[in-house]
Design a protein around this motif. Structure first.
Motif, PDB file in Angstrom:
ATOM      1  N   ALA A 265      16.961 -16.687  23.329  1.00  0.00           N
ATOM      2  CA  ALA A 265      17.673 -17.692  22.339  1.00  0.00           C
ATOM      3  C   ALA A 265      17.863 -18.935  23.241  1.00  0.00           C
ATOM      4  O   ALA A 265      17.604 -20.160  22.852  1.00  0.00           O
ATOM      5  CB  ALA A 265      19.131 -17.445  21.853  1.00  0.00           C
ATOM      6  N   THR A 266      17.721 -18.742  24.451  1.00  0.00           N
ATOM      7  CA  THR A 266      17.729 -20.031  25.597  1.00  0.00           C
ATOM      8  C   THR A 266      16.267 -20.642  25.890  1.00  0.00           C
ATOM      9  O   THR A 266      16.194 -21.449  26.714  1.00  0.00           O
ATOM     10  CB  THR A 266      18.368 -19.644  26.881  1.00  0.00           C
ATOM     11  OG1 THR A 266      17.583 -18.723  27.596  1.00  0.00           O
ATOM     12  CG2 THR A 266      19.866 -19.190  26.554  1.00  0.00           C
TER      13      THR A 266
ATOM     14  N   ARG B  85      28.615  -8.886  14.555  1.00  0.00           N
ATOM     15  CA  ARG B  85      27.169  -8.920  14.447  1.00  0.00           C
ATOM     16  C   ARG B  85      26.857 -10.394  13.417  1.00  0.00           C
ATOM     17  O   ARG B  85      27.530 -10.557  12.423  1.00  0.00           O
ATOM     18  CB  ARG B  85      26.528  -8.151  13.458  1.00  0.00           C
ATOM     19  CG  ARG B  85      25.075  -7.878  13.738  1.00  0.00           C
ATOM     20  CD  ARG B  85      24.367  -6.902  12.932  1.00  0.00           C
ATOM     21  NE  ARG B  85      24.957  -5.443  13.604  1.00  0.00           N
ATOM     22  CZ  ARG B  85      24.844  -4.108  13.148  1.00  0.00           C
ATOM     23  NH1 ARG B  85      24.190  -4.120  11.837  1.00  0.00           N
ATOM     24  NH2 ARG B  85      25.210  -3.136  13.547  1.00  0.00           N
ATOM     25  N   THR B  86      25.936 -11.164  14.044  1.00  0.00           N
ATOM     26  CA  THR B  86      25.361 -12.379  13.292  1.00  0.00           C
ATOM     27  C   THR B  86      24.138 -12.000  12.718  1.00  0.00           C
ATOM     28  O   THR B  86      23.467 -11.471  13.798  1.00  0.00           O
ATOM     29  CB  THR B  86      25.365 -13.797  14.111  1.00  0.00           C
ATOM     30  OG1 THR B  86      27.028 -13.836  14.344  1.00  0.00           O
ATOM     31  CG2 THR B  86      24.905 -14.737  13.305  1.00  0.00           C
ATOM     32  N   VAL B  87      23.757 -11.888  11.535  1.00  0.00           N
ATOM     33  CA  VAL B  87      22.611 -11.781  11.178  1.00  0.00           C
ATOM     34  C   VAL B  87      21.840 -12.989  10.754  1.00  0.00           C
ATOM     35  O   VAL B  87      22.244 -13.825  10.408  1.00  0.00           O
ATOM     36  CB  VAL B  87      22.746 -11.085   9.747  1.00  0.00           C
ATOM     37  CG1 VAL B  87      21.268 -10.566   8.961  1.00  0.00           C
ATOM     38  CG2 VAL B  87      23.377  -9.546   9.819  1.00  0.00           C
ATOM     39  N   ALA B  88      20.646 -12.809  11.525  1.00  0.00           N
ATOM     40  CA  ALA B  88      19.858 -14.133  11.623  1.00  0.00           C
ATOM     41  C   ALA B  88      18.682 -13.754  10.581  1.00  0.00           C
ATOM     42  O   ALA B  88      17.954 -13.057  10.810  1.00  0.00           O
ATOM     43  CB  ALA B  88      19.118 -14.572  12.958  1.00  0.00           C
ATOM     44  N   GLU B  89      18.433 -14.764   9.603  1.00  0.00           N
ATOM     45  CA  GLU B  89      17.068 -14.653   8.541  1.00  0.00           C
ATOM     46  C   GLU B  89      16.105 -15.416   9.279  1.00  0.00           C
ATOM     47  O   GLU B  89      16.276 -16.560   9.406  1.00  0.00           O
ATOM     48  CB  GLU B  89      17.597 -15.165   7.274  1.00  0.00           C
ATOM     49  CG  GLU B  89      18.776 -14.245   6.502  1.00  0.00           C
ATOM     50  CD  GLU B  89      17.910 -13.260   5.700  1.00  0.00           C
ATOM     51  OE1 GLU B  89      16.514 -13.113   5.590  1.00  0.00           O
ATOM     52  OE2 GLU B  89      18.661 -12.247   5.434  1.00  0.00           O
ATOM     53  N   TYR B  90      14.966 -14.903   9.550  1.00  0.00           N
ATOM     54  CA  TYR B  90      13.609 -15.675  10.052  1.00  0.00           C
ATOM     55  C   TYR B  90      12.432 -14.899   9.377  1.00  0.00           C
ATOM     56  O   TYR B  90      12.503 -13.548   9.220  1.00  0.00           O
ATOM     57  CB  TYR B  90      13.739 -15.453  11.696  1.00  0.00           C
ATOM     58  CG  TYR B  90      14.454 -16.409  12.205  1.00  0.00           C
ATOM     59  CD1 TYR B  90      14.265 -17.770  12.181  1.00  0.00           C
ATOM     60  CD2 TYR B  90      15.625 -15.865  12.894  1.00  0.00           C
ATOM     61  CE1 TYR B  90      15.211 -18.610  12.882  1.00  0.00           C
ATOM     62  CE2 TYR B  90      16.766 -16.789  13.311  1.00  0.00           C
ATOM     63  CZ  TYR B  90      16.506 -18.104  13.575  1.00  0.00           C
ATOM     64  OH  TYR B  90      17.242 -19.052  14.259  1.00  0.00           O
ATOM     65  N   GLU B  91      11.481 -15.622   9.304  1.00  0.00           N
ATOM     66  CA  GLU B  91      10.244 -15.165   9.075  1.00  0.00           C
ATOM     67  C   GLU B  91       9.771 -14.221  10.170  1.00  0.00           C
ATOM     68  O   GLU B  91       9.483 -14.407  11.283  1.00  0.00           O
ATOM     69  CB  GLU B  91       9.226 -16.170   8.456  1.00  0.00           C
ATOM     70  CG  GLU B  91       8.450 -15.771   7.433  1.00  0.00           C
ATOM     71  CD  GLU B  91       7.462 -17.120   7.282  1.00  0.00           C
ATOM     72  OE1 GLU B  91       6.877 -17.562   8.032  1.00  0.00           O
ATOM     73  OE2 GLU B  91       7.304 -17.482   6.115  1.00  0.00           O
TER      74      GLU B  91
ATOM     75  N   ASP C 176      21.141 -11.205  15.833  1.00  0.00           N
ATOM     76  CA  ASP C 176      20.695 -12.019  16.636  1.00  0.00           C
ATOM     77  C   ASP C 176      21.077 -11.549  18.203  1.00  0.00           C
ATOM     78  O   ASP C 176      20.697 -12.443  19.152  1.00  0.00           O
ATOM     79  CB  ASP C 176      21.482 -13.530  16.293  1.00  0.00           C
ATOM     80  CG  ASP C 176      22.983 -13.399  16.793  1.00  0.00           C
ATOM     81  OD1 ASP C 176      23.578 -12.429  16.776  1.00  0.00           O
ATOM     82  OD2 ASP C 176      23.400 -14.519  16.803  1.00  0.00           O
ATOM     83  N   ARG C 177      21.655 -10.312  18.355  1.00  0.00           N
ATOM     84  CA  ARG C 177      21.652  -9.876  19.509  1.00  0.00           C
ATOM     85  C   ARG C 177      21.468  -8.476  19.585  1.00  0.00           C
ATOM     86  O   ARG C 177      21.800  -7.692  18.587  1.00  0.00           O
ATOM     87  CB  ARG C 177      23.447 -10.029  20.231  1.00  0.00           C
ATOM     88  CG  ARG C 177      23.584 -11.412  20.254  1.00  0.00           C
ATOM     89  CD  ARG C 177      25.038 -11.671  20.724  1.00  0.00           C
ATOM     90  NE  ARG C 177      25.837 -11.270  19.551  1.00  0.00           N
ATOM     91  CZ  ARG C 177      26.961 -10.289  19.699  1.00  0.00           C
ATOM     92  NH1 ARG C 177      27.246  -9.711  20.996  1.00  0.00           N
ATOM     93  NH2 ARG C 177      27.857 -10.083  18.722  1.00  0.00           N
TER      94      ARG C 177
ATOM     95  N   GLY D 277      18.273 -14.061  20.114  1.00  0.00           N
ATOM     96  CA  GLY D 277      16.980 -14.918  19.474  1.00  0.00           C
ATOM     97  C   GLY D 277      15.789 -14.024  19.093  1.00  0.00           C
ATOM     98  O   GLY D 277      15.960 -12.838  18.676  1.00  0.00           O
ATOM     99  N   LEU D 278      14.736 -14.332  19.369  1.00  0.00           N
ATOM    100  CA  LEU D 278      13.340 -13.992  19.323  1.00  0.00           C
ATOM    101  C   LEU D 278      13.512 -12.556  20.184  1.00  0.00           C
ATOM    102  O   LEU D 278      12.941 -11.436  19.510  1.00  0.00           O
ATOM    103  CB  LEU D 278      12.284 -14.601  19.596  1.00  0.00           C
ATOM    104  CG  LEU D 278      10.812 -13.992  19.243  1.00  0.00           C
ATOM    105  CD1 LEU D 278      10.767 -13.827  17.930  1.00  0.00           C
ATOM    106  CD2 LEU D 278       9.688 -14.899  19.670  1.00  0.00           C
ATOM    107  N   LEU D 279      13.834 -12.365  21.253  1.00  0.00           N
ATOM    108  CA  LEU D 279      13.963 -11.237  22.092  1.00  0.00           C
ATOM    109  C   LEU D 279      14.890 -10.210  21.430  1.00  0.00           C
ATOM    110  O   LEU D 279      14.248  -9.085  21.294  1.00  0.00           O
ATOM    111  CB  LEU D 279      14.401 -11.378  23.558  1.00  0.00           C
ATOM    112  CG  LEU D 279      14.334 -10.090  24.202  1.00  0.00           C
ATOM    113  CD1 LEU D 279      13.077  -9.479  24.408  1.00  0.00           C
ATOM    114  CD2 LEU D 279      15.038 -10.608  25.737  1.00  0.00           C
ATOM    115  N   ALA D 280      15.903 -10.422  20.792  1.00  0.00           N
ATOM    116  CA  ALA D 280      16.621  -9.427  19.848  1.00  0.00           C
ATOM    117  C   ALA D 280      15.908  -8.854  18.936  1.00  0.00           C
ATOM    118  O   ALA D 280      15.770  -7.845  18.511  1.00  0.00           O
ATOM    119  CB  ALA D 280      17.996 -10.172  19.748  1.00  0.00           C
ATOM    120  N   ARG D 281      15.218  -9.676  17.840  1.00  0.00           N
ATOM    121  CA  ARG D 281      14.114  -9.490  16.942  1.00  0.00           C
ATOM    122  C   ARG D 281      13.199  -8.617  17.219  1.00  0.00           C
ATOM    123  O   ARG D 281      12.902  -7.271  16.878  1.00  0.00           O
ATOM    124  CB  ARG D 281      13.794 -10.750  16.381  1.00  0.00           C
ATOM    125  CG  ARG D 281      13.044 -10.370  15.096  1.00  0.00           C
ATOM    126  CD  ARG D 281      12.662 -11.633  14.242  1.00  0.00           C
ATOM    127  NE  ARG D 281      13.820 -12.246  13.772  1.00  0.00           N
ATOM    128  CZ  ARG D 281      14.620 -11.997  12.542  1.00  0.00           C
ATOM    129  NH1 ARG D 281      13.738 -11.177  11.903  1.00  0.00           N
ATOM    130  NH2 ARG D 281      15.666 -12.165  12.070  1.00  0.00           N
TER     131      ARG D 281
END
Length: 190
Positions: free
Chosen positions: A80-81, A102-108, A125-126, A145-149
């Motif tokens: 995320a950084t 938990r925070t759920v992040a919606e991404y493509e 997101d983690r 961020g993307l690494l968590a995904r």
């Protein structure tokens, strides 16, 4: 966005590019076997996985995506950084925050095994993955961020799930129909 010198001049360089397996291939749809030998054969597999991931312009790759039925994945992506993180995890165990934390992040999200397709998917997101490196030493990777995904996506692969399997049925069917249409084949059922 790609880190400088992806795949060059490191211990993971020098692997062979292997073909990516696509949705419908049985190796992608069943859980993978645990790794029991931490030897040169495993190190060679990891080099091939990095070479294959970079050739396909991916940020993560599970062993079954190149046809190897073992619990191993590699990654090279930002957190995320925007700090690029690179590594390998053998026999991963995924740990997510408790639902209340938990925070759920919606991404493509997309996948090298379902090329050309993307879909909105909510993921934590983690994430933390516990496992081993290629020598058998314990490790822990914490991702945001993307690494968590990526950690979640690749662990899913090793459990026999593709990201499309997490989509609502109608959405999954549309993604598969678009994938098959783009390839000129009839859509997979199920």
């Amino acid at each position: 966005m790609a880190p400088r010198g992806r795949g060059e001049g490191d211990e993971y360089a020098g692997g062979a590019v292997m073909p990516i397996r696509y949705v419908g291939d049985p190796v992608l749809h069943r859980p993978c076997r645990p790794v029991t030998g931490f030897d040169e054969e495993l190190a060679g597999l990891v080099r091939d996985m990095f070479a294959s991931m970079y050739a396909a312009e991916g940020v993560g790759l599970a062993a079954n995506q190149i046809g190897v039925d073992l619990r191993v994945f590699v990654y090279d992506c930002p957190d995320a950084t925007e700090e690029w993180r690179k590594g390998v995890v053998v026999n991963p165990t995924l740990v997510l925050p408790e639902p209340a934390d938990r925070t759920v992040a919606e991404y493509e999200e997309g996948c090298l095994s379902v090329p050309g397709q993307r879909a909105e998917l909510g993921r934590s997101d983690r994430a933390v993955v516990h496992g081993f490196d290629v020598t058998g030493a314990s490790l822990m990777v914490e991702g945001t961020g993307l690494l968590a995904r990526c950690l979640q996506h690749e662990t899913d692969h090793l459990d026999g799930r593709l990201y499309i399997d997490l989509l609502p049925a109608g959405h999954r069917e549309r993604v598969l129909a678009d994938y098959e249409r783009d390839r000129g084949r009839p859509a997979e059922k199920g």
